[in-house]
Design an enzyme around this catalytic site. Structure first.
Site, PDB file in Angstrom:
ATOM      1  N   LYS A 187       0.841  -1.197   0.000  1.00 57.63           N
ATOM      2  CA  LYS A 187       0.000   0.000   0.000  1.00 57.63           C
ATOM      3  C   LYS A 187       0.882   1.255   0.000  1.00 57.63           C
ATOM      4  O   LYS A 187       2.078   1.188   0.302  1.00 57.63           O
ATOM      5  CB  LYS A 187      -0.902  -0.018   1.236  1.00 57.63           C
ATOM      6  CG  LYS A 187      -0.147  -0.011   2.564  1.00 57.63           C
ATOM      7  CD  LYS A 187      -1.059  -0.371   3.730  1.00 57.63           C
ATOM      8  CE  LYS A 187      -0.289  -0.376   5.039  1.00 57.63           C
ATOM      9  NZ  LYS A 187      -1.086  -0.961   6.133  1.00 57.63           N
TER      10      LYS A 187
ATOM     11  N   ARG B  57     -10.697  -0.689  14.249  1.00 55.59           N
ATOM     12  CA  ARG B  57     -10.548   0.064  12.993  1.00 55.59           C
ATOM     13  C   ARG B  57     -11.579  -0.428  11.996  1.00 55.59           C
ATOM     14  O   ARG B  57     -12.474   0.292  11.610  1.00 55.59           O
ATOM     15  CB  ARG B  57      -9.120  -0.163  12.442  1.00 55.59           C
ATOM     16  CG  ARG B  57      -8.262   1.038  12.533  1.00 55.59           C
ATOM     17  CD  ARG B  57      -6.832   0.887  12.074  1.00 55.59           C
ATOM     18  NE  ARG B  57      -6.458  -0.180  11.175  1.00 55.59           N
ATOM     19  CZ  ARG B  57      -5.259  -0.291  10.632  1.00 55.59           C
ATOM     20  NH1 ARG B  57      -4.324   0.610  10.887  1.00 55.59           N
ATOM     21  NH2 ARG B  57      -4.963  -1.287   9.830  1.00 55.59           N
TER      22      ARG B  57
ATOM     23  N   TYR C 137      17.156  29.514  10.127  1.00 53.26           N
ATOM     24  CA  TYR C 137      15.991  30.297  10.556  1.00 53.26           C
ATOM     25  C   TYR C 137      15.900  30.327  12.081  1.00 53.26           C
ATOM     26  O   TYR C 137      16.090  29.301  12.751  1.00 53.26           O
ATOM     27  CB  TYR C 137      14.708  29.668  10.025  1.00 53.26           C
ATOM     28  CG  TYR C 137      14.443  29.944   8.556  1.00 53.26           C
ATOM     29  CD1 TYR C 137      14.311  31.243   8.076  1.00 53.26           C
ATOM     30  CD2 TYR C 137      14.304  28.892   7.659  1.00 53.26           C
ATOM     31  CE1 TYR C 137      14.052  31.487   6.737  1.00 53.26           C
ATOM     32  CE2 TYR C 137      14.043  29.123   6.320  1.00 53.26           C
ATOM     33  CZ  TYR C 137      13.917  30.428   5.864  1.00 53.26           C
ATOM     34  OH  TYR C 137      13.656  30.673   4.547  1.00 53.26           O
TER      35      TYR C 137
ATOM     36  N   MET D 229      12.925  24.415   3.985  1.00 52.92           N
ATOM     37  CA  MET D 229      12.140  23.666   3.007  1.00 52.92           C
ATOM     38  C   MET D 229      13.024  22.847   2.059  1.00 52.92           C
ATOM     39  O   MET D 229      12.740  21.690   1.762  1.00 52.92           O
ATOM     40  CB  MET D 229      11.259  24.617   2.184  1.00 52.92           C
ATOM     41  CG  MET D 229      10.340  23.882   1.228  1.00 52.92           C
ATOM     42  SD  MET D 229       9.393  24.978   0.180  1.00 52.92           S
ATOM     43  CE  MET D 229       8.263  25.698   1.343  1.00 52.92           C
TER      44      MET D 229
END
Ligand SMILES: *Cc1c(COP(=O)(O)O)cnc(C)c1O
Length: 370
Positions: free
Chosen positions: A38, A135, A261, A309
């Site tokens: 998956k 679940r 940062y 980022m």
């Protein structure tokens, strides 16, 4: 992607994945080993990983979504595909057409699938019993209702009865034993014909709980991909992923200089800082700032300051200058840094690291015969 244009490389070792499949199959002895692929094979690329596993002998594949099943069916016409998420509404005919076997999670899904057999003849499925993770799956009440109405499942050929462990990675948890007991109880309440149906129970960690958790079919995912299924012990699986970042710039800075940062790090002395072209947009979690380490020629260097980022800063003062130049690669996973170590440092699990790996890195696959 052209490696020259990328901020880093991800190397996925298909041979190691195949070896992990064989290792698990050996531990399972007489029980069969399926593969859970998956989420694009936990982020590693189902289009490459599923055929490699099939070549290693795997015949049964589990995915979460019908969409994922369709993609795998295109590549592997012969194998069996099971959909863990169940029978999705409005696309039931697609399951039949693509030969996707649903894991039937409710009485409602059972009735719908059974109805389809009137038109198409017998159809395969797995029956999911809920034993403690809360679940998906049939509750005890559902099982009793089904036992009174066995006609609801007319035409369905159940390959397996399954359930899923909630705490398999904690071998000392009593929940493992409790769920196994509950599974046996529920099986005994099923309609007669289903009481002897083969059972699928163990995920990766479940395989390591011992033979009485193996039953007939195991469903490992993370262990195939090199995550440690026995977190309290050394990893019995082979690493399958190497992740490298490209050095964009190296600079010498004085002491007391802020890095990154928010100036969350300040150099303590004259320091050489390398800026690497990987950031949180590539799946290098922000929580790794001032925490993780990278490796250059198997030597560890700390990540300093916050993760940006597209970039991280590492302190390479201890590395010879010629081993750490613009364009060189540093290991984020590999060179002694394990997937599980990185996950621990990020306060998450290996699964989330793998499924978060971005698509800006150049990806390459190691395969047999290449
Ligand atoms: C994801 C999943 C698995 C595989 O779990 P791993 O811990 O990765 O081995 C097995 N069964 C079910 C129902 C799952 O959702």
């Amino acid at each position: 992607m052209d490696p020259r244009l990328a901020g880093g490389y991800i190397t996925i070792d298909l041979i190691a994945i195949q070896q992990n499949y064989r290792t698990l199959s050996e531990i399972l002895k007489n029980a069969e080993c399926a593969a859970v692929v998956k989420a694009d094979a936990y982020g590693l690329g189902a289009q490459k990983v599923a055929p490699a596993l099939a070549a290693a002998g795997c015949r049964k594949f589990f995915v979460a979504l019908p969409e994922e099943g369709i993609e795998i069916r295109k590549l592997l016409p012969e194998i069996e595909i099971f959909i863990l998420g169940g029978l999705f509404e409005g696309c039931e005919n697609l399951y039949v057409h693509e030969r996707l076997a649903p894991v039937l999670n409710s009485l409602e899904e059972i009735k719908i699938w059974s109805k389809l057999t009137q038109e198409h003849g017998p159809l395969p499925a797995i029956l999911h019993l809920e034993t403690g993770i809360c679940r998906l799956g049939l509750s005890k009440k559902d099982v009793l209702e089904l036992a009174e109405n066995p006609g609801w499942m007319d035409g369905i050929e159940f390959d397996y009865v399954m359930s899923h462990l909630a705490s398999a990675d904690m071998p000392s948890s009593s929940q493992n034993h409790d769920q196994k007991t509950q599974l046996q109880r529920l099986r005994n309440l099923l309609p007669e014909g289903l009481q002897k149906t083969p059972v699928s129970f163990a995920n990766s960690s479940g395989i390591f709980l011992g033979e009485d958790f193996h039953f007939d079919l195991a469903r490992p995912g993370i262990a195939l991909f090199g995550g440690n299924p026995t977190p309290e012990k050394p990893n019995p699986m082979q690493a399958t992923v190497q992740w490298q970042g490209k050095i964009l710039q190296v600079h010498d800075v004085d002491s007391e200089k802020p890095v990154g940062y928010g100036a969350t790090y300040r150099t303590l002395e004259k320091t050489r800082i390398a800026t690497v072209g990987i950031g949180y947009a590539d799946g290098y979690f922000r929580s790794l700032g001032n925490t993780a380490e990278c490796a250059i020629n198997n030597k560890r260097v700390p990540v300093v300051g916050r993760v940006s980022m597209d970039m991280i800063a590492i302190d390479v003062t201890s590395i010879p200058e010629d081993a750490c130049k613009r364009g060189d690669l540093v290991n984020l996973i590999g060179g002694g840094i394990t997937l599980d170590e990185l996950a621990n440092k990020a306060e998450t699990i290996s699964y989330e690291i793998l499924t978060s790996l971005g698509h800006r890195c150049h990806r390459r696959y190691l395969e047999a015969g290449i």
